[in-house]
Design an enzyme around this catalytic site. Structure first.
Site, PDB file in Angstrom:
ATOM      1  N   PRO A  73      32.827  53.742  18.615  1.00  0.00           N
ATOM      2  CA  PRO A  73      32.755  53.159  19.998  1.00  0.00           C
ATOM      3  C   PRO A  73      32.693  54.375  21.005  1.00  0.00           C
ATOM      4  O   PRO A  73      33.754  55.262  20.840  1.00  0.00           O
ATOM      5  CB  PRO A  73      34.038  52.290  19.999  1.00  0.00           C
ATOM      6  CG  PRO A  73      34.971  52.743  18.802  1.00  0.00           C
ATOM      7  CD  PRO A  73      34.016  53.517  17.995  1.00  0.00           C
ATOM      8  N   HIS A  74      32.325  53.976  22.228  1.00  0.00           N
ATOM      9  CA  HIS A  74      32.296  54.980  23.426  1.00  0.00           C
ATOM     10  C   HIS A  74      33.635  54.807  24.155  1.00  0.00           C
ATOM     11  O   HIS A  74      33.756  54.200  25.196  1.00  0.00           O
ATOM     12  CB  HIS A  74      31.126  54.828  24.310  1.00  0.00           C
ATOM     13  CG  HIS A  74      30.986  55.514  25.643  1.00  0.00           C
ATOM     14  ND1 HIS A  74      30.243  56.794  25.442  1.00  0.00           N
ATOM     15  CD2 HIS A  74      31.494  55.479  26.716  1.00  0.00           C
ATOM     16  CE1 HIS A  74      30.282  57.062  26.723  1.00  0.00           C
ATOM     17  NE2 HIS A  74      31.182  56.475  27.439  1.00  0.00           N
TER      18      HIS A  74
END
Length: 490
Positions: A410-411
């Site tokens: 995930p960013h």
């Protein structure tokens, strides 16, 4: 007799496996609920408490507000970056509070009411501090451009931490009214069992002042703070003012808020979605609840708002004009390519909330010529939650840490970089960029985070650079707290 016995045996086996499947689903919802609240601990800014459960995080941004001589420590980072944006943070607190208000009993039964109230308080504490004077509200801390250009964990932050405020001269009635809604909703959450009446009273005082400030000094906050325009730009303030008035009426029962609701010039029509920018659906749903409870008359603006939210729900349920999304081939409600799940979780929250109000009133949802019982609304919400938790073509849970397969990249800055507990040496922007470009999984699992989600063909690209699909946000997770609680036994 042999045939009858065989039928009975088959029925018993089918019943056994159905019971097992139901039990497994309930366990998934319970685990997801626990982790969704853990996520908010991972997003905390400021000095962390001794009760902190997410151990890979440390203290951060301890001098926020120093440039103005005020204490702006605390609060939440909105997504995968390290800026504190007050507009979406206030919406997050409103939705967390609403989750508690609607589903207090189920949260308590799941052992999560205390954690839910802690999540509300962490945000509400900050918003109350940010309301430094009756006509002054600090709305942002940090610079979005420099922060987004630097891949750095919050504990190491050395990007500018400028504080931005709105006041009578430079107004922001949208963000002031949203903050009023958040603090009024939080006051209601802390009024119930295991609450804190004195704290609720303090929050309500701030909410009342902020509503007056917003009404008396109209103007969009990005016109006063141009740097906000590139990140969380507001489309108007009438939705926030109405939303705040409804929450203040629920909190106080005072005539002035009731009159504001009845006399609202704009009640939003039939909105497309509920989110950090557009609150009309939320206000409409609350008014519909008050109508069904007999606390507001079903006429005039009130009736219009109930009709609008029910039209919105018909659209969500695929019995309308389609403006609130279509289903993907795999069954996900799809509205937009950028973080679509933020619209899904809010829509499902309104769906289950209105379903419960209809059920209590022994009513149904009328969608044209189709009459839908409340159980069908809950069933649709369940299907969307199941999709998010892994019942989808990718066979991937879009809530991190739940299920056997979930996004590994995930960013998110803090999750992707080494924990300061294990690697206390400073990691600069340049060194942090090396971690951003790694193809390996994030070093820390950010339990409970919901990523933006797949595209309209149910495809998800698990890549750290894919922020459109892969960045989790507080305002995506806050509504699902209430939905997950609703799907658990009471």
């Amino acid at each position: 007799m042999v045939g009858s016995a065989r039928v009975l045996l088959v029925a018993a086996v089918v019943g056994f496996f159905a019971t097992m499947a139901c039990g497994a689903a309930q366990r998934d919802y319970a685990a997801a609920l626990t982790k969704s609240l853990l996520y908010f601990e991972a997003q905390r800014s400021g000095r962390l408490p001794t009760t902190q459960r997410v151990q890979w995080r440390g203290n951060s941004a301890l001098k926020d507000g120093a440039d103005h001589g005020v204490d702006l420590t605390g609060g939440y980072y909105d997504s995968g970056d390290n800026v504190k944006f007050g507009f979406p943070m206030a919406f997050t607190v409103t939705m967390l509070s609403w989750s508690v208000v609607e589903h207090r009993g189920r949260l308590a039964a799941a052992g999560e009411l205390g954690h839910a109230l802690q999540a509300v308080r962490w945000g509400a504490d900050y918003l109350a501090k940010a309301h430094a004077r009756p006509d002054v509200l600090y709305v942002n801390v940090g610079d979005g451009d420099s922060d987004h250009a630097c891949w750095e964990r919050p504990e190491d932050m050395d990007t500018p931490r400028r504080s931005y405020m709105v006041n009578a001269t430079n107004p922001g009635s949208d963000v002031a009214a949203e903050t009023a809604a958040a603090l009024a909703a939080a006051s209601v959450a802390f009024t119930g069992p295991r609450g804190d009446p004195r704290y609720a009273s303090t929050l309500l005082k701030h909410a009342k002042q902020l509503f007056q400030f917003a009404k008396n000094h109209r103007g969009l906050y990005q016109n006063s703070i141009p740097s906000a325009r590139s990140f969380y730009s507001s489309s108007g303030d009438e939705d926030e003012l109405l939303w705040a008035a409804v929450w203040l009426y629920i909190a106080t029962g005072h005539q002035e808020y009731k009159a504001y609701i009845a006399g609202a010039n704009n009640v939003g029509g039939v909105p497309q979605s509920l989110g950090w920018d557009d609150k009309f659906v939320g206000a409409q749903a609350l008014v519909a609840k008050l109508i069904l409870q007999g606390k507001l008359p079903n006429n005039g603006r009130h009736a219009e708002m109930r009709s609008n939210v029910e039209s919105f729900l018909c659209n969500v349920l695929q019995h309308g004009d389609g403006r609130s999304g279509r289903l993907t081939p795999g069954g996900m409600l799809y509205l937009q390519p950028w973080s679509n799940l933020q619209d899904v979780t809010t829509a499902m929250f309104v769906l289950v909330t209105h379903a419960d109000q209809l059920a209590a009133a022994r009513a149904s949802l009328q969608c044209g010529g189709v009459r839908l019982p409340p159980a069908q609304l809950v069933s649709f919400a369940r299907s969307q939650v199941d999709y998010i938790l892994g019942k989808n073509p990718m066979k991937m849970s879009y809530m991190v840490g739940v299920g056997k397969r979930y996004p590994l990249q995930p960013h998110h800055r803090g999750a992707s970089l080494p924990s300061i507990k294990n690697n206390p040496g400073k990691i600069s922007c340049g060194k942090g960029a090396d971690y951003f470009h790694r193809s390996a999984p994030n070093l820390n699992v950010i339990d409970g985070a919901i990523v933006g989600g797949p595209d309209n063909n149910d495809h998800y690209d698990d890549s750290r650079g894919n922020y459109q699909q892969g960045e989790p946000s507080t305002y995506t997770v806050a509504p699902i707290v209430g939905v997950l609680a609703r799907l658990l036994p009471n």
